[in-house]
Design a protein around this motif. Structure first.
Motif, PDB file in Angstrom:
ATOM      1  N   LEU A 100      -2.877   4.671   6.080  1.00 10.01           N
ATOM      2  CA  LEU A 100      -3.270   3.386   5.508  1.00 10.01           C
ATOM      3  C   LEU A 100      -4.783   3.220   5.480  1.00 10.01           C
ATOM      4  O   LEU A 100      -5.343   2.675   4.519  1.00 10.01           O
ATOM      5  CB  LEU A 100      -2.624   2.253   6.307  1.00 10.01           C
ATOM      6  N   THR A 147      -0.609  -0.941  16.343  1.00  8.85           N
ATOM      7  CA  THR A 147       0.639  -0.223  16.592  1.00  8.85           C
ATOM      8  C   THR A 147       0.813   0.121  18.065  1.00  8.85           C
ATOM      9  O   THR A 147       1.930   0.377  18.521  1.00  8.85           O
ATOM     10  CB  THR A 147       0.702   1.076  15.775  1.00  8.85           C
ATOM     11  N   LEU A 185      -5.837  -0.365  13.061  1.00  7.47           N
ATOM     12  CA  LEU A 185      -4.412  -0.102  12.884  1.00  7.47           C
ATOM     13  C   LEU A 185      -3.812   0.584  14.105  1.00  7.47           C
ATOM     14  O   LEU A 185      -2.663   0.321  14.477  1.00  7.47           O
ATOM     15  CB  LEU A 185      -4.204   0.746  11.623  1.00  7.47           C
ATOM     16  N   ALA A 190      -1.437   4.871  10.832  1.00  6.21           N
ATOM     17  CA  ALA A 190      -2.770   4.263  10.825  1.00  6.21           C
ATOM     18  C   ALA A 190      -3.737   5.074   9.964  1.00  6.21           C
ATOM     19  O   ALA A 190      -4.514   4.513   9.175  1.00  6.21           O
ATOM     20  CB  ALA A 190      -3.298   4.156  12.255  1.00  6.21           C
ATOM     21  N   LEU A 226      -5.153  -9.786   8.596  1.00  7.13           N
ATOM     22  CA  LEU A 226      -5.306  -8.327   8.668  1.00  7.13           C
ATOM     23  C   LEU A 226      -5.929  -7.768   7.387  1.00  7.13           C
ATOM     24  O   LEU A 226      -6.778  -6.870   7.440  1.00  7.13           O
ATOM     25  CB  LEU A 226      -3.941  -7.673   8.914  1.00  7.13           C
ATOM     26  N   ALA A 265       2.314  -8.268  14.315  1.00  5.75           N
ATOM     27  CA  ALA A 265       1.726  -7.178  13.518  1.00  5.75           C
ATOM     28  C   ALA A 265       2.440  -5.875  13.852  1.00  5.75           C
ATOM     29  O   ALA A 265       1.948  -5.043  14.611  1.00  5.75           O
ATOM     30  CB  ALA A 265       0.234  -7.060  13.813  1.00  5.75           C
ATOM     31  N   LEU A 285       2.706  -3.092   8.276  1.00  4.65           N
ATOM     32  CA  LEU A 285       1.651  -2.181   7.825  1.00  4.65           C
ATOM     33  C   LEU A 285       2.172  -1.228   6.756  1.00  4.65           C
ATOM     34  O   LEU A 285       1.460  -0.912   5.793  1.00  4.65           O
ATOM     35  CB  LEU A 285       1.104  -1.403   9.021  1.00  4.65           C
TER      36      LEU A 285
END
Length: 526
Positions: A84, A139, A135, A81, A119, A52, A57
């Motif tokens: 999104l 990350t 998110l 993050a 996800l 991921a 993303l």
């Protein structure tokens, strides 16, 4: 997951250290296993989800609203993050939101092909804050103002233990840390620390200046050079060999040449450097080795690592930290005298008679690789943390250069709405005999909040070109830049690299044409 999201959200809006501690402590006390353990792993940077990655993303965002609109939104928000999480619309039919433990354990088992569908289902089931937290977790860039040490302090607090006790057992544990919580909260046994191979909390120094020295007795102190590298701890016991950063991060993988040279049992405090032909290389050379997961044979040959030892904390089964510095130093010298130790030597003591004499030595020392002096009381035990009185650091005065702002970029997190990252340059002559600006560095701190607002407005008012998220500005604003050293560099267009550059002040009084030249910087290279 929602409780973890609420924790991250609260931490992101809380600037005070003690308040952050209380938030984490409350979460750890009230959250059951294994979620609290996974949360602790996230806060200390111990989680990784290879399937991921940010590229996946970003692809989600591009699919949702189109590549151009997504990247414009990402540029404006400044955080992947958050961008999104805001553009994603939840689906009430997606089912209940996952727990933190479910997220971590599912992603640890999921393949790269399975991960996108998993996800998307979770993003559909979470609210905006939950999506943002998920998110952030993926990350690894939480950016909520919590260091690994602060998180360890919080877990120590819930068990009424000093953080040094937690740090000594930390590297013998793995998430979700059930033995740790059993010890701290359920009267379970203390986890084994494997002392010789464990990280021991380092002793830190307080800054001091020349005027403060006169209040101290020079006869009580020992002086040594403050080497311009990375403070590390070398630890070995029972065949376990490790190299730790000052914060307790295991950096062994990036320095296999140091690990290979360890043929002893003990824990040593020292400075990680690059050394060639008996000389210490500039910090820029060490940077080529840092944060690498794999190191090529060429890198090992061209940038040979070396540890200059300051202190010995544990030697052949004996804890030496309670001994005075002079006694530990004698043990270290005797140990090193037994036989040559490849890639290790001892930082020499600086002999001085009084503070005036030491001041002269400090001002005369311009050797590459030295950034000041360390002062240590001869009778001081090795104490975890930063006790006041025993140890001081007397760094060199920073170098200064007047540079011209060339480019600006938005920051991240709380600075995502401000142009806070500045690339600056100095003048040089071209082959045609003309003057041009060449970038010499980038800085994003050193200014106050009020100055940041002023700089942000100046950038917006003086933008001449745009390159994605980067703005080129009119070359008219002079910034006085402070830095700790300068080295030649083939990686930078100007041929120089600055050590720890930061904005010292804004020189609205100085014309850009009178800013410094690259040649002036090159003259500062040792």
């Amino acid at each position: 997951m929602q409780a973890f999201a609420a924790l991250l959200d609260s931490l992101s809006f809380q600037p005070a250290r003690n308040a952050k501690l209380r938030l984490i402590e409350t979460y750890l006390r009230e959250t059951p296993d294994p979620d609290r353990g996974w949360a602790l792993a996230a806060l200390t940077g111990e989680l990784d989800f290879p399937a991921a990655k940010p590229a996946l993303l970003r692809g989600f965002g591009e699919d949702k609203i189109g590549p151009e609109l997504f990247h414009l939104s990402y540029d404006y928000v400044g955080d992947l993050a958050e961008t999104l999480a805001l553009i994603w619309e939840g689906n009430p039919d997606a089912g209940p939101p996952p727990s933190l433990g479910e997220v971590v354990e599912t992603l640890q088992r999921a393949t790269k092909m399975q991960t996108p569908a998993i996800l998307k289902r979770w993003l559909d089931s979470l609210d905006a804050t939950g999506r943002w937290a998920l998110l952030k977790l993926l990350t690894g860039a939480l950016r909520v103002g919590v260091s690994a040490r602060l998180a360890k302090q919080a877990v120590a607090n819930i068990g009424s233990q000093p953080v040094s006790e937690v740090e000594e057992v930390w590297h013998g544990l793995s998430a979700p840390y059930r033995p740790l919580f059993d010890w701290l909260l359920a009267e379970g046994p203390k986890p084994r620390s494997n002392m010789g191979g464990a990280f021991l909390s380092p002793m830190l120094a307080n800054p001091i200046d020349r005027t403060e020295l006169d209040t101290l007795d020079p006869g009580h102190f020992r002086a040594e050079w403050k080497w311009d590298g990375i403070r590390v701890q070398v630890a070995s016991s029972g065949g376990v060999k490790r190299l730790y950063s000052r914060a307790g991060e295991d950096v062994s993988g990036a320095f296999p040449d140091i690990i290979e040279a360890i043929d002893f049992d003990g824990v040593f405090d020292g400075e990680l450097l690059v050394r060639r032909d008996e000389a210490i290389a500039p910090f820029n050379d060490l940077q080529q080795r840092l944060n690498r997961k794999t190191v090529t044979p060429r890198m090992l040959k061209e940038h040979p690592a070396h540890v200059r030892l300051y202190d010995v904390l544990w030697l052949e089964g004996e804890d030496l930290r309670a001994l005075p510095f002079d006694a530990r130093r004698a043990r270290l010298e005797a140990w090193m005298a037994e036989r040559p130790r490849a890639r290790f030597d001892i930082s020499p003591l600086v002999v001085f008679t009084d503070w005036a004499h030491l001041t002269e030595l400090r001002e005369a020392m311009r050797q590459d690789g030295i950034e000041g002096l360390m002062l240590k009381r001869g009778d001081s035990p090795y104490l975890a943390g930063r006790p006041k009185g025993p140890w001081f650091k007397w760094k060199r005065d920073p170098m200064l250069a007047d540079c011209v702002m060339m480019y600006a970029q938005r920051g991240h997190g709380k600075r995502s709405s401000f142009y806070s990252d500045y690339t600056f340059g100095c003048w040089r002559e071209t082959d045609e005999g003309k003057r041009e600006l060449a970038p010499v560095g980038k800085a994003y701190f050193g200014f106050t909040d009020e100055e940041l607002r002023w700089l942000d407005k100046w950038v917006r008012d003086h933008t001449t070109n745009r390159f994605g998220p980067v703005r080129e500005v009119e070359p008219s604003l002079v910034l006085e830049v402070a830095f700790d050293g300068v080295a030649r560099s083939t990686r930078h267009k100007s041929g120089v690299s600055l050590r720890f550059p930061r904005i010292n002040r804004i020189r609205t009084d100085k014309p850009a044409a009178e800013a410094d030249t690259v040649d002036n910087l090159l003259r500062l290279v040792p």
